[in-house]
Design an enzyme around this catalytic site. Structure first.
Site, short mmCIF file in Angstrom:
data_model
loop_
_atom_site.label_atom_id
_atom_site.label_comp_id
_atom_site.label_asym_id
_atom_site.label_seq_id
_atom_site.Cartn_x
_atom_site.Cartn_y
_atom_site.Cartn_z
N GLY A 88 -0.90 -24.15 -35.10
CA GLY A 88 0.41 -24.01 -34.47
C GLY A 88 0.78 -25.10 -33.49
O GLY A 88 0.40 -26.27 -33.64
N ILE A 89 1.51 -24.70 -32.46
CA ILE A 89 1.96 -25.65 -31.44
C ILE A 89 0.77 -26.32 -30.77
O ILE A 89 0.79 -27.52 -30.51
CB ILE A 89 2.84 -24.93 -30.40
CG1 ILE A 89 4.18 -24.51 -31.01
CG2 ILE A 89 3.10 -25.84 -29.19
CD1 ILE A 89 5.06 -23.67 -30.09
N GLY A 90 -0.27 -25.55 -30.49
CA GLY A 90 -1.44 -26.12 -29.82
C GLY A 90 -2.08 -27.23 -30.62
O GLY A 90 -2.43 -28.29 -30.06
N THR A 148 -5.62 -25.43 -24.77
CA THR A 148 -6.12 -24.10 -25.11
C THR A 148 -5.32 -23.54 -26.29
O THR A 148 -4.17 -23.89 -26.50
CB THR A 148 -6.02 -23.14 -23.91
OG1 THR A 148 -4.65 -22.97 -23.54
CG2 THR A 148 -6.81 -23.68 -22.73
N GLY A 149 -5.99 -22.69 -27.05
CA GLY A 149 -5.32 -22.10 -28.21
C GLY A 149 -4.83 -23.15 -29.18
O GLY A 149 -3.68 -23.09 -29.64
N SER A 150 -5.69 -24.10 -29.53
CA SER A 150 -5.22 -25.27 -30.27
C SER A 150 -5.80 -25.40 -31.67
O SER A 150 -5.84 -26.50 -32.23
CB SER A 150 -5.53 -26.54 -29.47
OG SER A 150 -6.87 -26.58 -29.06
N THR A 151 -6.25 -24.30 -32.27
CA THR A 151 -6.77 -24.39 -33.63
C THR A 151 -5.65 -24.43 -34.66
O THR A 151 -5.89 -24.76 -35.83
CB THR A 151 -7.70 -23.20 -33.93
OG1 THR A 151 -6.98 -21.97 -33.78
CG2 THR A 151 -8.91 -23.20 -32.99
N TYR A 161 6.29 -9.76 -23.24
CA TYR A 161 6.09 -11.18 -23.50
C TYR A 161 6.97 -12.02 -22.59
O TYR A 161 6.51 -12.98 -21.96
CB TYR A 161 6.41 -11.48 -24.96
CG TYR A 161 6.43 -12.94 -25.33
CD1 TYR A 161 5.25 -13.65 -25.51
CD2 TYR A 161 7.63 -13.62 -25.50
CE1 TYR A 161 5.26 -15.00 -25.86
CE2 TYR A 161 7.66 -14.96 -25.86
CZ TYR A 161 6.47 -15.64 -26.02
OH TYR A 161 6.50 -16.98 -26.36
N SER A 204 8.34 -20.52 -22.50
CA SER A 204 9.24 -20.17 -23.60
C SER A 204 10.64 -19.96 -23.04
O SER A 204 10.80 -19.61 -21.87
CB SER A 204 8.78 -18.89 -24.28
OG SER A 204 9.76 -18.38 -25.16
#
Length: 262
Positions: A18-20, A13-16, A152, A139
């Protein structure tokens, strides 16, 4: 050691970006069939095309995993996965007294409930097949709560609790649930944050990055931001067949910021 994930389907998820995206690239490089996810169709399609260019088998699914409806749509489009990487997340430095209720709820929905809903949807299938990997991208802020963004840090601690609880449901099976704890990492979003700091303080980007670590993460043994690939390497390993004896763990990839021997 050669990691071979051929025949395994991985959802990140959230992989467009950065880390993803780095995780998706790493898993694809190990032979997994990769599913890119994000909220915007253009970004999802662009990331999928970019990864396809490496010869990977990849597809993109646009869905907002911060909502129950978005998670449901994603699961409908992809009923089963072997590897679930709960990476979607947001952060925003803000003084505690200025954080409204809406922000607390929004951060919890994005950072925590996305992983809860998707794990709930996919865990049963993994247990039935007696193999699966669920990884929460938490994190070091889940252990060292940052005073500049307490909301956060709260969500990252919650992820550790959820992951450990889920791991206990996999007792005696071939399914594992773990967390990975990155430290400051130079993803696209963080790079924008650092560039803003540099502009505000009249510094170069490198100076701003170094000063951020010194001022806000002084216990760092790495004394720099990690790269997205350095974080992805840990995730790819823990998602592999070779990591079968690691379950219920919070694996630190934070450069020694957390001052503990455990």
């Amino acid at each position: 050691m050669k990691i071979d994930l051929s025949g395994k389907t991985a959802l990140i998820t959230g992989s467009t970006a950065g880390i993803g995206y780095a995780i998706a690239k790493g898993l694809a490089g190990s032979g997994a069939d990769v599913v890119i996810n994000g909220r915007g169709r253009d970004k999802v399609d662009a990331a999928a095309r970019k990864l396809e260019g490496t010869g990977a088998k990849v597809r993109g699914i646009t869905a907002d995993v911060s909502t129950a409806a978005g998670c449901k749509a994603l699961v409908t489009a992809l009923p089963d996965v072997d590897i679930l990487i709960n990476n979607a997340g947001i952060f925003e430095p803000k003084n505690f007294v200025d954080i409204p209720d809406e922000d607390w709820s929004r951060f919890f929905e994005v950072n925590v409930m996305s992983g809860v809903r998707l794990s709930r949807a996919y865990l049963a299938g993994m247990l039935k097949r007696n193999w699966g990997r669920i990884v929460f991208i938490s994190s070091e802020s889940g252990l060292n709560i940052p005073v500049e963004m307490i909301h956060y840090g709260m969500t990252k601690t919650a992820q550790l609790s959820v992951a450990r609880g889920l791991a206990q449901l996999t007792r005696g099976t071939g399914v594992t649930v773990n967390s990975v704890l990155p430290g400051p990492t130079m993803s696209e979003g963080v790079e924008t944050f650092v560039k803003d700091l540099a502009k505000q303080n009249g510094q170069s980007v490198d100076e701003a990055a170094a000063n951020f670590v010194k001022q806000h993460r002084p216990s760092s043994l790495l004394q720099r931001f990690a790269s997205v690939d350095e974080i992805a390497n840990m995730v790819v390993y823990i998602a592999s067949k070779e990591a079968s004896a690691t379950n219920g763990a919070a694996l630190r990839a934070e450069g020694g910021i957390v001052n503990t021997i455990a």
